[in-house]
Design a protein around this motif. Structure first.
Motif, short mmCIF file in Angstrom:
data_model
loop_
_atom_site.label_atom_id
_atom_site.label_comp_id
_atom_site.label_asym_id
_atom_site.label_seq_id
_atom_site.Cartn_x
_atom_site.Cartn_y
_atom_site.Cartn_z
N GLN A 140 -0.15 43.71 15.32
CA GLN A 140 0.37 43.95 16.67
C GLN A 140 1.90 44.04 16.66
OE1 GLN A 140 -1.98 40.64 18.62
NE2 GLN A 140 -1.90 42.12 20.28
N MET A 141 2.52 43.07 15.96
CA MET A 141 3.98 43.10 15.92
C MET A 141 4.48 44.37 15.23
SD MET A 141 6.76 40.39 14.44
CE MET A 141 6.62 39.34 15.87
N ALA A 142 3.82 44.76 14.14
CA ALA A 142 4.23 45.97 13.43
C ALA A 142 4.16 47.19 14.35
CB ALA A 142 3.36 46.18 12.20
N GLY A 143 3.15 47.24 15.20
CA GLY A 143 3.05 48.36 16.13
C GLY A 143 4.18 48.37 17.13
N HIS A 144 4.47 47.22 17.72
CA HIS A 144 5.58 47.13 18.67
C HIS A 144 6.91 47.50 18.00
CE1 HIS A 144 3.79 45.44 22.33
NE2 HIS A 144 2.99 44.72 21.55
N VAL A 145 7.16 46.92 16.83
CA VAL A 145 8.43 47.17 16.15
C VAL A 145 8.53 48.63 15.70
CG1 VAL A 145 9.83 46.59 14.13
CG2 VAL A 145 8.69 44.77 15.43
N GLY A 146 7.43 49.17 15.19
CA GLY A 146 7.45 50.56 14.75
C GLY A 146 7.80 51.50 15.87
N LEU A 147 7.24 51.25 17.05
CA LEU A 147 7.54 52.10 18.20
C LEU A 147 9.01 51.97 18.60
CD1 LEU A 147 5.62 53.98 19.76
CD2 LEU A 147 5.52 52.25 21.54
N LEU A 148 9.54 50.76 18.55
CA LEU A 148 10.93 50.54 18.91
C LEU A 148 11.87 51.24 17.92
CD1 LEU A 148 12.46 47.18 20.10
CD2 LEU A 148 13.72 48.69 18.57
N LEU A 149 11.58 51.12 16.63
CA LEU A 149 12.44 51.72 15.61
C LEU A 149 12.44 53.24 15.69
CD1 LEU A 149 11.73 49.47 12.49
CD2 LEU A 149 13.59 49.30 14.14
N THR A 150 11.27 53.83 15.91
CA THR A 150 11.23 55.29 16.02
C THR A 150 11.95 55.75 17.27
OG1 THR A 150 9.05 55.21 17.08
CG2 THR A 150 9.10 55.51 14.69
N ALA A 151 11.86 54.99 18.36
CA ALA A 151 12.57 55.34 19.58
C ALA A 151 14.08 55.26 19.35
CB ALA A 151 12.16 54.43 20.72
N ALA A 152 14.53 54.22 18.66
CA ALA A 152 15.97 54.05 18.41
C ALA A 152 16.51 55.18 17.55
CB ALA A 152 16.22 52.70 17.73
#
Length: 276
Positions: A29-41
């Protein structure tokens, strides 16, 4: 060596496996949240706020209460064992650093700072879980005078919260559930068959799960989808046609996401998941 040979009782072996599976689910779950944030950044810093808010909410709802309940139960029992006292104190210190990183992420003034805090949070949590699984949980499971099953039951009672992704059939082991109808979802547009892309993807974050371990893949997608607000979307990149995953997404949130195929192999399947 099986988990059964590492536990003092069959019920503790079962509890150990369940606890490790739950940890894997949280990591995903955390990897999904972080992955989405990093790609957005990386693609459009103006879109970071949604994933950042979703990650902070996940930590406040799931991660931090889980950590507090562990301290009251598992850590308290392990601290009474002479060989584990220093380890437990170090892990409590890591809980404090996790909480500090969540605070930093919440107050990050710039997208690049939010991305750095999110990645640091992910790395620390993944390392922390490895220590808990390999040292604390396995130690308690082997200890004859300790019931790991009872401790975990007490811990989950103290947490007193729900995890929305637990409702997805088959999410515990990252595989599709054969009891769920794997019928292909209805598509719109060309589905990528003509190579035009099928949709306007500008500003839409992308989550590529091809390098994510299979056992964590579905939980990673669920975590990312939890960060997609209503009216938003996410592009999912998978190594195969993810029909079982799509069935699980529909099962856990009926009608919440529309699916459009943008590319069908041969090396990657790209799907646009739009949140109604």
């Amino acid at each position: 060596m099986s988990a059964l040979t590492l536990a003092s009782a069959p019920e503790d072996a079962t509890a150990l496996e369940a606890a490790e599976a739950h940890h894997a689910h949280l990591v995903g779950q955390m990897a999904g949240h972080v992955g989405l944030l990093l790609t957005a950044a990386e693609s459009d810093p103006r879109t970071v706020e949604g994933p950042r808010t979703g990650l902070v909410a996940f930590c406040e709802r799931d991660l931090l209460p889980h950590a507090a309940a562990e301290e009251d139960t598992l850590y308290a029992a392990a601290h009474r064992l002479p060989d584990a006292r220093l380890l437990v104190e170090a892990l409590i210190g890591e809980h404090r650093r996790l909480a500090a990183l969540v605070d930093a992420l919440r107050g990050a003034a710039a997208p690049v700072a939010a991305a750095a805090d999110a990645r640091a949070l992910q790395v620390l949590f993944e390392e922390h879980v490895v220590k808990e699984n390999g040292m604390v949980l396995s130690l308690l499971a082997r200890e004859p005078g300790v019931s790991l099953a009872q401790l975990l039951g007490d811990m989950h009672g103290r947490v007193g919260h729900h995890t929305p992704t637990d409702g997805a059939a088959g999410a515990r082991d990252g595989r599709g559930d054969s009891t769920v109808n794997d019928q292909e979802p209805e598509e719109t547009g060309c589905g990528g068959a003509c190579g035009c892309g099928g949709a306007d993807e500008a500003g839409v974050p992308e989550l590529d799960v091809r390098q994510v371990p299979h056992a964590l893949r579905h939980a990673t997608v669920f975590g990312a989808l939890d960060a997609v607000p209503a009216g938003g979307a996410m592009v999912l990149v998978a190594p195969h046609d993810p029909l079982p995953l799509l069935a699980q997404i529909e099962h856990r949130a009926p009608g919440a996401f529309a699916v459009e195929y943008l590319q069908r192999g041969p090396e990657a399947w790209r799907l646009l998941l739009s949140h109604h």
